[in-house]
Design a protein around this motif. Structure first.
Motif, PDB file in Angstrom:
ATOM      1  N   ALA A 146      -5.420 -12.504  39.160  1.00  0.00           N
ATOM      2  CA  ALA A 146      -5.782 -13.717  40.239  1.00  0.00           C
ATOM      3  C   ALA A 146      -4.906 -13.729  41.178  1.00  0.00           C
ATOM      4  O   ALA A 146      -3.661 -13.523  41.307  1.00  0.00           O
TER       5      ALA A 146
ATOM      6  N   LEU B 135     -10.264 -17.562  46.060  1.00  0.00           N
ATOM      7  CA  LEU B 135      -9.522 -17.191  44.651  1.00  0.00           C
ATOM      8  C   LEU B 135     -10.226 -16.165  44.317  1.00  0.00           C
ATOM      9  O   LEU B 135     -11.659 -15.775  44.215  1.00  0.00           O
ATOM     10  N   THR B 136      -9.664 -14.950  44.430  1.00  0.00           N
ATOM     11  CA  THR B 136      -9.813 -13.475  43.822  1.00  0.00           C
ATOM     12  C   THR B 136      -9.301 -13.393  42.565  1.00  0.00           C
ATOM     13  O   THR B 136      -8.099 -13.563  42.232  1.00  0.00           O
ATOM     14  N   HIS B 137     -10.045 -12.800  41.446  1.00  0.00           N
ATOM     15  CA  HIS B 137      -9.692 -12.857  40.053  1.00  0.00           C
ATOM     16  C   HIS B 137     -10.550 -11.887  39.151  1.00  0.00           C
ATOM     17  O   HIS B 137     -11.583 -11.176  39.610  1.00  0.00           O
TER      18      HIS B 137
ATOM     19  N   VAL C  30     -11.733 -13.377  33.889  1.00  0.00           N
ATOM     20  CA  VAL C  30     -11.040 -14.712  34.102  1.00  0.00           C
ATOM     21  C   VAL C  30     -12.160 -15.455  34.289  1.00  0.00           C
ATOM     22  O   VAL C  30     -13.148 -15.412  35.201  1.00  0.00           O
TER      23      VAL C  30
ATOM     24  N   ILE D  10     -13.566 -18.880  35.511  1.00  0.00           N
ATOM     25  CA  ILE D  10     -12.638 -19.979  36.262  1.00  0.00           C
ATOM     26  C   ILE D  10     -13.789 -21.189  36.052  1.00  0.00           C
ATOM     27  O   ILE D  10     -13.211 -22.336  36.641  1.00  0.00           O
TER      28      ILE D  10
ATOM     29  N   THR E  48     -16.318 -11.973  41.035  1.00  0.00           N
ATOM     30  CA  THR E  48     -14.701 -11.765  41.120  1.00  0.00           C
ATOM     31  C   THR E  48     -14.264 -12.724  42.375  1.00  0.00           C
ATOM     32  O   THR E  48     -12.646 -12.643  42.496  1.00  0.00           O
TER      33      THR E  48
ATOM     34  N   ALA F  60      -2.723 -20.233  39.561  1.00  0.00           N
ATOM     35  CA  ALA F  60      -3.746 -20.498  38.760  1.00  0.00           C
ATOM     36  C   ALA F  60      -3.449 -20.278  37.297  1.00  0.00           C
ATOM     37  O   ALA F  60      -2.643 -19.195  37.108  1.00  0.00           O
TER      38      ALA F  60
END
Length: 309
Positions: A67, A96-98, A102, A104, A141, A172
């Motif tokens: 993330a 937020l890039t993940h 993940v 969220i 994502t 995060a």
């Protein structure tokens, strides 16, 4: 009530656990800042040993979460201005890039943005929001997140030396069902991603400016004395104190006009006092105008009308 803490140095990261924090968030989240501090401290300790930000697969550390945080905005790019007593709350937003794996939306997935004064390794102070930011997915994502930075100058959170430039830190944490208060808590199953210096802002001491032109009315050609005072918030006494040795412009707006013009520049003296004289020429308004500094915002006094006979 939040209490400003004495910040202790933690190798490679903010001293999160140095602050008195609530047992749980006001929104009812089961994850407290003490929980996040516990995980981050473990990650920092492992990073110091391994030379990396988060030591993946270490025996006593969380793993590196896929993330990252970008596009940070704090108070829409404006400085944060705090007075002496009232709570100050400003908006924050970020992307937020993940990884696709993940979650969220999990109740125990935490993302946060804080600001700190001084160095990242040994901050002088830091501020955070009363609640964790909330994120809305825009793809599998990517998510957009919004939160706040909340400050309580009347509760001892700020020192006068805190005025000036601040940086932002973001993290995060995916707890993945692990309970930090449980005896069998397995920190290696918790994921952490943390970034320093993802943004910046200024924190300023609220300023006030007054003006009084006299006598009024006054005969044309006679002397007008213009007094006033420049003061700003003192976060250590919770009162306003004079801002001395500052250049302040005296301005005049003729009756019927919409524009102020500069007359002269005056230096603030003891207790921020301002005083100068001018010759009465026409009906109009006098005011003082302070351009501001890094630690103190610009401020203009309301115009004081003088009737010239």
């Amino acid at each position: 009530m939040r209490i400003r803490a004495t910040v202790a140095a933690v190798t490679g990261a903010l001293a999160l656990s140095a602050f008195a924090v609530p047992a749980a968030q006001a929104d009812g989240s089961a994850i407290s800042r003490e929980d996040t501090a516990k995980v981050l401290d473990a990650a920092h300790a492992a990073a110091a040993k391994s030379g990396s930000r988060v030591a993946a697969a270490a025996a006593d550390a969380p793993y590196a979460l896929d993330a990252s945080i970008s596009n940070v905005k704090i108070n829409s790019g404006k400085a944060i201005v705090a007075g002496t007593t009232k709570k100050v709350s400003v908006p924050t937003s970020f992307t937020l890039t993940h990884g696709a794996d993940v979650d969220i939306e999990a109740a125990d997935f935490i993302v946060d943005l804080e600001i700190y004064k001084g160095s990242y390794e040994e901050p002088d102070n830091y501020l955070f929001g009363d609640l964790y930011p909330t994120c809305t997915a825009v793809s599998t994502t990517v998510a957009t997140c919004k939160g706040t930075i909340d400050a309580y100058p009347g509760e001892g959170e700020l020192f006068n030396s805190d005025a000036g430039a601040w940086s932002a830190n973001a993290y995060a944490i995916a707890f993945n069902g692990e309970d930090p208060s449980a005896a069998d808590f397995d920190i290696t199953k918790v994921g952490v991603a943390e970034q320093a210096k993802v943004g910046s802002t200024k924190l300023q001491r609220y300023s006030k400016l007054t003006v009084n032109a006299s006598p009024e009315p006054v005969k044309k050609g006679k002397t007008i004395t213009v007094t006033g005072a420049l003061t700003r918030a003192n976060w250590e006494t919770n009162k306003y104190a004079g801002y001395t040795v500052q250049s302040v412009k005296l301005q005049f707006k003729k009756k019927g006009s919409s524009t102020y013009t500069d007359v002269k520049t005056v230096k603030s003296g003891s207790a921020g006092a301002l005083k100068t004289t001018v010759k009465a020429a026409a009906d109009g308004y006098f005011r003082y105008n302070f351009a501001g500094t890094t630690t103190t915002p610009a401020v203009k006094a309301a115009g004081d009308f003088v009737d010239v006979k």
